[in-house]
Enzyme design. Structure first.
Site, mmCIF file in Angstrom:
data_model
loop_
_atom_site.group_PDB
_atom_site.id
_atom_site.type_symbol
_atom_site.label_atom_id
_atom_site.label_comp_id
_atom_site.label_asym_id
_atom_site.label_seq_id
_atom_site.Cartn_x
_atom_site.Cartn_y
_atom_site.Cartn_z
ATOM 1 N N CYS A 84 -19.091 15.828 -4.890
ATOM 2 C CA CYS A 84 -19.311 17.205 -5.309
ATOM 3 C C CYS A 84 -18.711 18.092 -4.228
ATOM 4 O O CYS A 84 -18.137 17.595 -3.261
ATOM 5 C CB CYS A 84 -20.787 17.507 -5.585
ATOM 6 S SG CYS A 84 -21.882 17.470 -4.171
ATOM 7 N N CYS B 117 -16.325 19.225 -8.652
ATOM 8 C CA CYS B 117 -15.399 19.440 -7.528
ATOM 9 C C CYS B 117 -13.993 19.764 -8.013
ATOM 10 O O CYS B 117 -13.050 19.821 -7.228
ATOM 11 C CB CYS B 117 -15.391 18.255 -6.571
ATOM 12 S SG CYS B 117 -14.855 16.696 -7.273
ATOM 13 N N CYS C 199 -10.390 16.063 -6.039
ATOM 14 C CA CYS C 199 -10.472 14.620 -5.881
ATOM 15 C C CYS C 199 -9.136 13.967 -6.241
ATOM 16 O O CYS C 199 -8.629 14.163 -7.349
ATOM 17 C CB CYS C 199 -11.575 14.073 -6.773
ATOM 18 S SG CYS C 199 -11.948 12.352 -6.471
#
Length: 145
Positions: free
Chosen positions: A20, A94, A98
């Site tokens: 997150c 997020c 990523c």
């Protein structure tokens, strides 16, 4: 693969990375819950794309209610190596921070952010994460394993 390599590959526990933004709430709860339920059958990590200074105190309190101690945990930065090592990457708000690698399983769990919320409002988030973690564990590690 030789027989020994096949045995090693089968016996290696799956690795799950929870991500997150701040690694101070959702991903910390998910990692702790999976680690608790898996009892060593899964390798668990968590990270944040912009880690906070500390874990959210309301999250620590909500997890303590379940007998899970997060008081010594701290937010960790998301690294390419952590994503590369994971078999499953679970993102929680997020965005595109990523890195994506072919062959990895990615799940995006849309969950409310516990930041700034009192423990009373964190409990339902924790309980929803627990439900999802249990389902993920059941998919990763068959019963009786």
């Amino acid at each position: 693969m030789t027989t020994n390599e096949e045995t090693a590959a089968v016996s290696t526990p799956p690795e799950v990375l929870f991500v997150c933004v701040h690694n101070a709430g959702r991903s910390q709860m998910a990692a702790a819950l999976l680690d608790h339920h898996a009892r060593g059958r899964v390798t668990v990590r968590s990270a944040g794309s912009a880690p906070a200074e500390t874990v959210n105190p309301a999250v620590v309190a909500a997890m303590a209610e379940l007998g899970i101690d997060l008081s010594r945990e701290f937010p960790k930065p998301l690294t390419t190596d952590a994503v590369r090592a994971a078999d499953v990457v679970v993102t929680m708000g997020c965005g595109d921070a990523c890195p994506v690698f072919p062959g990895k399983r990615y799940l995006d769990w849309r969950l409310d952010d516990p930041a700034g919320r009192p423990v009373e409002e964190v409990r339902p988030i924790r309980d929803e994460i627990d439900r999802r973690v249990r389902a993920l564990l059941a998919a990763l590690v068959p019963a009786g394993s």
